[in-house]
Write a protein that holds these residues in place. Structure first.
Motif, PDB file in Angstrom:
ATOM      1  N   ILE A 132     -34.252 -33.987  -4.627  1.00  0.00           N
ATOM      2  CA  ILE A 132     -33.636 -35.250  -3.367  1.00  0.00           C
ATOM      3  C   ILE A 132     -32.246 -34.769  -4.222  1.00  0.00           C
ATOM      4  CG2 ILE A 132     -32.810 -37.246  -2.963  1.00  0.00           C
ATOM      5  CD1 ILE A 132     -36.286 -38.272  -3.035  1.00  0.00           C
ATOM      6  N   ALA A 133     -31.946 -34.861  -5.090  1.00  0.00           N
ATOM      7  CA  ALA A 133     -30.176 -35.518  -5.491  1.00  0.00           C
ATOM      8  C   ALA A 133     -30.027 -33.976  -5.039  1.00  0.00           C
ATOM      9  CB  ALA A 133     -30.071 -35.316  -7.347  1.00  0.00           C
ATOM     10  N   GLU A 134     -30.385 -32.614  -6.084  1.00  0.00           N
ATOM     11  CA  GLU A 134     -29.905 -31.389  -5.512  1.00  0.00           C
ATOM     12  C   GLU A 134     -29.760 -31.157  -4.240  1.00  0.00           C
ATOM     13  OE1 GLU A 134     -28.823 -27.576  -5.345  1.00  0.00           O
ATOM     14  OE2 GLU A 134     -28.689 -29.030  -6.914  1.00  0.00           O
ATOM     15  N   HIS A 135     -31.182 -31.386  -2.980  1.00  0.00           N
ATOM     16  CA  HIS A 135     -30.382 -31.332  -1.678  1.00  0.00           C
ATOM     17  C   HIS A 135     -29.039 -31.862  -1.380  1.00  0.00           C
ATOM     18  CE1 HIS A 135     -30.521 -32.604   2.640  1.00  0.00           C
ATOM     19  NE2 HIS A 135     -30.177 -34.028   2.103  1.00  0.00           N
ATOM     20  N   HIS A 136     -29.261 -33.338  -1.865  1.00  0.00           N
ATOM     21  CA  HIS A 136     -27.875 -34.201  -1.721  1.00  0.00           C
ATOM     22  C   HIS A 136     -26.059 -33.158  -1.710  1.00  0.00           C
ATOM     23  CE1 HIS A 136     -25.728 -38.357  -0.887  1.00  0.00           C
ATOM     24  NE2 HIS A 136     -24.806 -37.402  -2.011  1.00  0.00           N
ATOM     25  N   ARG A 137     -26.428 -32.956  -3.195  1.00  0.00           N
ATOM     26  CA  ARG A 137     -25.180 -32.221  -3.797  1.00  0.00           C
ATOM     27  C   ARG A 137     -25.160 -31.008  -2.994  1.00  0.00           C
ATOM     28  NH1 ARG A 137     -27.687 -33.344  -8.370  1.00  0.00           N
ATOM     29  NH2 ARG A 137     -28.986 -31.111  -9.124  1.00  0.00           N
ATOM     30  N   TYR A 138     -25.777 -30.338  -2.486  1.00  0.00           N
ATOM     31  CA  TYR A 138     -26.098 -29.495  -1.926  1.00  0.00           C
ATOM     32  C   TYR A 138     -25.864 -29.295  -0.316  1.00  0.00           C
ATOM     33  CZ  TYR A 138     -27.095 -24.342  -0.232  1.00  0.00           C
ATOM     34  OH  TYR A 138     -27.086 -23.552  -0.103  1.00  0.00           O
ATOM     35  N   VAL A 139     -25.991 -30.452   0.250  1.00  0.00           N
ATOM     36  CA  VAL A 139     -25.502 -30.200   2.219  1.00  0.00           C
ATOM     37  C   VAL A 139     -24.356 -30.913   1.965  1.00  0.00           C
ATOM     38  CG1 VAL A 139     -26.212 -33.096   2.531  1.00  0.00           C
ATOM     39  CG2 VAL A 139     -27.309 -31.066   4.177  1.00  0.00           C
ATOM     40  N   ARG A 140     -23.735 -31.293   0.647  1.00  0.00           N
ATOM     41  CA  ARG A 140     -22.768 -32.152   1.185  1.00  0.00           C
ATOM     42  C   ARG A 140     -21.263 -30.471   0.563  1.00  0.00           C
ATOM     43  NH1 ARG A 140     -25.560 -35.285   1.264  1.00  0.00           N
ATOM     44  NH2 ARG A 140     -25.055 -37.574   2.829  1.00  0.00           N
ATOM     45  N   GLU A 141     -22.093 -29.537  -0.112  1.00  0.00           N
ATOM     46  CA  GLU A 141     -20.861 -28.564  -0.438  1.00  0.00           C
ATOM     47  C   GLU A 141     -21.094 -27.922   0.810  1.00  0.00           C
ATOM     48  OE1 GLU A 141     -20.083 -25.877  -3.828  1.00  0.00           O
ATOM     49  OE2 GLU A 141     -21.768 -27.315  -4.094  1.00  0.00           O
ATOM     50  N   TYR A 142     -22.276 -27.193   1.170  1.00  0.00           N
ATOM     51  CA  TYR A 142     -22.361 -26.433   1.805  1.00  0.00           C
ATOM     52  C   TYR A 142     -22.405 -26.471   3.364  1.00  0.00           C
ATOM     53  CZ  TYR A 142     -22.598 -23.794  -2.357  1.00  0.00           C
ATOM     54  OH  TYR A 142     -22.566 -23.509  -4.001  1.00  0.00           O
ATOM     55  N   GLY A 143     -22.763 -27.448   3.700  1.00  0.00           N
ATOM     56  CA  GLY A 143     -23.097 -27.860   5.023  1.00  0.00           C
ATOM     57  C   GLY A 143     -24.596 -28.032   6.082  1.00  0.00           C
ATOM     58  N   GLU A 144     -25.529 -27.295   4.922  1.00  0.00           N
ATOM     59  CA  GLU A 144     -26.940 -27.026   6.195  1.00  0.00           C
ATOM     60  C   GLU A 144     -27.617 -27.183   4.265  1.00  0.00           C
ATOM     61  OE1 GLU A 144     -26.933 -22.940   6.191  1.00  0.00           O
ATOM     62  OE2 GLU A 144     -26.679 -21.985   3.855  1.00  0.00           O
ATOM     63  N   ASP A 145     -28.744 -27.878   4.592  1.00  0.00           N
ATOM     64  CA  ASP A 145     -29.954 -27.564   4.353  1.00  0.00           C
ATOM     65  C   ASP A 145     -30.168 -26.995   2.972  1.00  0.00           C
ATOM     66  OD1 ASP A 145     -30.175 -30.296   5.780  1.00  0.00           O
ATOM     67  OD2 ASP A 145     -31.476 -29.003   7.373  1.00  0.00           O
ATOM     68  N   VAL A 146     -31.163 -27.373   2.051  1.00  0.00           N
ATOM     69  CA  VAL A 146     -31.146 -26.401   0.896  1.00  0.00           C
ATOM     70  C   VAL A 146     -32.254 -24.874   1.395  1.00  0.00           C
ATOM     71  CG1 VAL A 146     -31.074 -27.999  -1.163  1.00  0.00           C
ATOM     72  CG2 VAL A 146     -33.217 -28.114   0.347  1.00  0.00           C
ATOM     73  N   PRO A 147     -32.138 -23.732   0.595  1.00  0.00           N
ATOM     74  CA  PRO A 147     -33.001 -22.331   1.231  1.00  0.00           C
ATOM     75  C   PRO A 147     -34.868 -22.988   1.368  1.00  0.00           C
ATOM     76  CG  PRO A 147     -31.079 -22.098  -0.407  1.00  0.00           C
ATOM     77  CD  PRO A 147     -30.965 -23.214  -0.304  1.00  0.00           C
ATOM     78  N   GLU A 148     -35.351 -23.914   0.019  1.00  0.00           N
ATOM     79  CA  GLU A 148     -36.746 -23.993   0.313  1.00  0.00           C
ATOM     80  C   GLU A 148     -36.783 -25.442   1.338  1.00  0.00           C
ATOM     81  OE1 GLU A 148     -38.570 -27.375  -2.093  1.00  0.00           O
ATOM     82  OE2 GLU A 148     -36.460 -27.216  -3.331  1.00  0.00           O
ATOM     83  N   VAL A 149     -35.669 -26.291   1.941  1.00  0.00           N
ATOM     84  CA  VAL A 149     -36.597 -26.427   3.284  1.00  0.00           C
ATOM     85  C   VAL A 149     -35.577 -25.582   4.035  1.00  0.00           C
ATOM     86  CG1 VAL A 149     -35.341 -28.610   4.958  1.00  0.00           C
ATOM     87  CG2 VAL A 149     -35.498 -29.101   2.725  1.00  0.00           C
ATOM     88  N   ARG A 150     -35.315 -25.194   4.092  1.00  0.00           N
ATOM     89  CA  ARG A 150     -34.384 -24.358   5.869  1.00  0.00           C
ATOM     90  C   ARG A 150     -35.930 -23.228   6.088  1.00  0.00           C
ATOM     91  NH1 ARG A 150     -29.589 -23.190   3.421  1.00  0.00           N
ATOM     92  NH2 ARG A 150     -29.731 -20.958   3.470  1.00  0.00           N
ATOM     93  N   ASN A 151     -36.362 -22.260   4.627  1.00  0.00           N
ATOM     94  CA  ASN A 151     -36.954 -21.671   5.427  1.00  0.00           C
ATOM     95  C   ASN A 151     -38.486 -21.054   4.483  1.00  0.00           C
ATOM     96  OD1 ASN A 151     -34.561 -19.388   4.906  1.00  0.00           O
ATOM     97  ND2 ASN A 151     -34.558 -19.545   2.765  1.00  0.00           N
TER      98      ASN A 151
END
Length: 787
Positions: free
Chosen positions: A759-778
């Protein structure tokens, strides 16, 4: 003043109008002594004076003159009564024409029936003071203002032989829905549709103050309504003799213009531009022909006439005398014979048979309803060999189905929506039809045509009102809308639900097609719109209504949506709400599986479950909650291969209730067989969690039901981040399962930590890249242990 009709007919019209006024006053005030054979006494007066007089004489005046038009021109008319409490006039006129007594034989056409007519009005066990479902000839619930003109246009669509006079009170004209409804003329095609004759009745006052349009000058009104695209015709005055002449001549002029416009359009002699339809602006005193003053205070032509002008006539002899003089001023002996029947020469003024506005089949649409010709949903089936292996847009599939419905039903089905047909991915319908548009069409415009059957206007009120009018006069339709903004018509939904509830008890009101909503662009996919577009609460509002009226469906993929859409279009006397996403999403069920699942309403997805003896039930309702639930199950299978899981999906939300509470509800035994009697249930829900608790509070296992849904946490963000904000995502759902299965959290604290880190990694990723983490997207459903 010279007129095209004879003095004798004008005299008869005036007497007929006086009869309607007499009956209207009697309904408001009297319990006995209907023909005033003796002086009024206290026991003749109702103990509770509830009713509205101010608008009624004007309504009666119009009704009488429309009867003449029907007789002389052999037309089909229905009367839309917009002023809120116009019930006395509608009831009086339908009694005079005989249609009321045909429906309600105990309200006979004599003195005894008249007394019953009087007593029942606004009386316990009787009828309301507005034009309600109980009122013959009415399709407009007058208890709430603003919808009369949109109902009128909806009634006229696809009824080329129908003309709909619509009386709009000047108080009603101040409402937002009514103000927008003047634009209905830009959608009315004189080649294929009927006509609407708006009659703006300006009596100058609301409950306790002047009206805006009532105080406007004729020049201002002419400019206003000319700008809307109408030709205003004015009738104004106080003296009945002159007013009858004006009204007769003006109505003749208006109906001549309507006939000419339709003739030109239907013989190809016009350029198909927006016709300059006539409208009438009628100025008459509020409380016309009533007491001029009471207790030294002005009543007639003032706001005091709005409700009950003589309020103490049961206790106050002076007030009782005013009431008696008022009623005797209509000369009842000149109107009714010794038995209380309307005199023959006046009876002859009403049309005959179903030409009477109270007996028109157009105002009892179930008499005209034809079943839709719909395709077999198997025609739209595709191969889904493995659950979740392919992605599709569910509403686009429904759009292909609807295009075939349009192809097969060229005068019996329309799609309504506030400029969102394409946005909601229903564009396949444009392969068959276009947007209705009577204004100028430019060379570069797309999907606009004079005969289009997709009704788009950026007003949810108009879409709802048009659809209601369309259904109430015998046709079928669907309203598609963004989920968050369907709330705009909450109150209109209320009124239609109440209408359906009442008509269930009226054997003479025949069933109409159901009002169907498709809510897309929903709460979980508002990537750029943000918090303003995030509200799934309409289904909470709908669930408050009577169980026999409402249905709520949350199909998780394309084929379940096809089944639900097809089913809803075949139903009657219901309100069906379908919530379905428009974005590409995993497809879970093939056509046959979807049919079986939807017919059951809810059920176990055995292909996603791991055991017939579950330790935890992972339940879901809605497309995004279903995907997140299955992703959570995927995670749990990887973490805990031995964990016994059952996956339950709910399509028909009302199936969660007991069979005693809702016709679609399941028995306790059926519910327990799915959800168990004692195991934890993690329920991922599309809307507010409280609704699931409300629907299941009587179930045996309610104490173990843990619902995740929308918790009013929203912003402009990615779809997955929206689920995380509301703790509906796969990580939080997996955590919840671990916490709720006895002993798991204690034995595997590292799993909770790992999920929290994700959850924390998602929070960091989405606020840096503006899209969901690859494991969710894919992510794709595997159905296997990924480790």
């Amino acid at each position: 003043m010279l007129s095209s009709i004879s003095a004798n007919e004008l005299s008869l019209l005036d007497r007929y109008w006086r009869a309607a006024n007499y009956l209207s006053v009697g309904q408001i005030y009297l319990m006995g002594n209907p023909l005033l054979r003796e002086p009024l006494r206290p026991e003749h007066i109702k103990p509770r004076l509830l009713g509205h007089w101010g608008t009624t004489p004007g309504l009666n005046f119009i009704y009488a003159h429309l009867n003449r038009i029907i007789r002389q021109r052999d037309l089909n008319l229905i009367y839309i009564c917009g002023p809120g409490h116009g019930g006395p006039g509608m009831v009086a006129n339908t009694w005079l024409e005989g249609s009321y007594s045909e429906i309600y034989p105990h309200i006979s056409e004599d003195a005894e029936g008249m007394q019953r007519l009087f007593k029942q009005f606004s009386f316990p066990g009787g009828i309301p003071s507005h034009a309600a479902p109980e009122t013959p000839g009415s399709i407009n619930e007058g208890g709430e203002l603003g919808y009369s003109l949109s109902h009128a246009f909806g009634a006229a669509f696809d009824h080329p032989d129908l003309i709909v006079p619509c009386v709009i009170g000047d108080g009603e004209a101040e409402t937002g829905p009514l103000a927008a409804s003047w634009h209905g003329n830009k959608f009315l095609n004189p080649q294929r549709d009927g006509a609407v004759l708006p009659i703006l009745h300006l009596n100058g006052y609301r409950i306790a103050s002047p009206t805006l349009l009532g105080r406007s000058s004729d020049d201002d009104l002419r400019q206003l309504f000319s700008g809307y695209g109408y030709e205003p015709l004015f009738v104004s005055g106080h003296e009945p003799d002159n007013m009858h002449v004006q009204m007769a001549d003006t109505l003749d002029m208006a109906f001549d213009k309507i006939a000419a416009l339709q003739q030109l359009a239907r013989t190809g002699q016009t350029d198909n531009a927006v016709p300059l339809w006539p409208m009438i602006i009628l100025r008459s005193p509020k409380g016309w022909t009533g007491p001029a003053a009471v207790d030294g205070k002005k009543v007639e032509d003032f706001w005091r006439a709005h409700q009950v002008p003589v309020s103490s006539c049961r206790e106050d002899e002076d007030h009782r005398q005013i009431l008696e003089e008022w009623m005797r001023s209509y000369q009842p002996d000149d109107l009714f014979d010794a038995t209380g029947c309307l005199k023959p020469e006046l009876k002859a003024l009403a049309p005959a048979g179903d030409k009477r506005m109270g007996a028109s089949p157009y105002a009892n649409g179930g008499l005209l309803r034809r079943e839709l010709n719909v395709p077999d949903i198997h025609e739209f089936a595709a191969d889904i060999s493995t659950p979740g292996a392919c992605r599709a847009q569910a509403t686009e599939h429904l759009g292909h189905y609807l295009s075939e419905v349009f192809q097969r039903n060229k005068d019996n089905f329309r799609l309504f929506g506030p400029d969102e047909t394409a946005s909601n991915r229903l564009s396949p319908v444009f392969n068959i039809t276009s947007r209705s548009w009577m204004e100028e069409i430019k060379l570069y415009d797309e999907q606009l045509s004079r005969d289009g059957r997709v009704m788009e206007i950026l007003s949810e009120h108009q879409c709802q009102g048009w659809l209601e009018g369309y259904l109430l006069t015998g046709r079928h339709g669907l309203f598609n809308c963004y989920e968050a903004f369907i709330h705009i018509i909450d109150s209109m939904f209320n009124q239609h639900a109440k209408w359906l509830k009442v008509t269930r008890k009226l054997g003479w009101r025949k069933p109409i097609a159901s009002l169907n909503y498709l809510l897309s662009s929903h709460v979980w996919h508002q990537d750029h719109n943000g918090f303003s577009h995030q509200d799934p609460g309409f289904i909470d509002h709908v669930a408050n209504k009577k169980a026999d009226i409402v249905r709520i469906y949350l199909p998780p993929d394309a084929y379940t949506l096809l089944w639900v859409g097809d089913h809803c279009l075949k139903t009657w006397d219901r309100i069906n709400v379908i919530v379905a996403g428009k974005q590409p999403a995993p497809q879970w069920l093939d056509c046959e599986s979807a049919i079986a699942h939807c017919e059951a309403g809810m059920g176990e997805w055995r292909w996603a479950s791991t055991s017939e003896d579950p330790e935890v039930v992972m339940a879901c309702a809605g497309d995004v909650p279903t995907m997140e639930t299955l992703a959570a199950v995927d995670l749990l299978r990887g973490y805990l291969p031995g964990l016994r899981i059952r996956v339950v999906n709910v399509v028909d939300l009302m199936a969660l209730q007991s069979c005693e509470q809702h016709p679609h509800g399941k028995s306790d035994a059926e519910f327990d067989a799915l959800f168990t009697a004692d195991k934890p249930v993690i329920f991922a829900f599309h809307g507010y969690p409280g609704l699931i608790h409300r629907l299941t509070y009587q179930r045996n296992n309610h104490r173990n039901l843990h619902v995740r849904g929308f918790n009013e946490e929203g912003t402009t963000t990615t779809p997955f981040d929206m689920t995380v904000l509301n703790k509906l995502d796969r990580f939080h759902l997996a955590q919840e399962a671990i916490l709720r299965v006895a002993g798991l959290a204690e034995r595997h604290p590292e799993l909770l930590d790992d999920l929290q880190e994700r959850i924390a990694e998602h929070h960091r990723y989405v606020r840096e890249y503006g899209e969901d983490v690859p494991e969710v997207r894919n992510w794709q459903w595997s159905g296997k242990n990924p480790q």
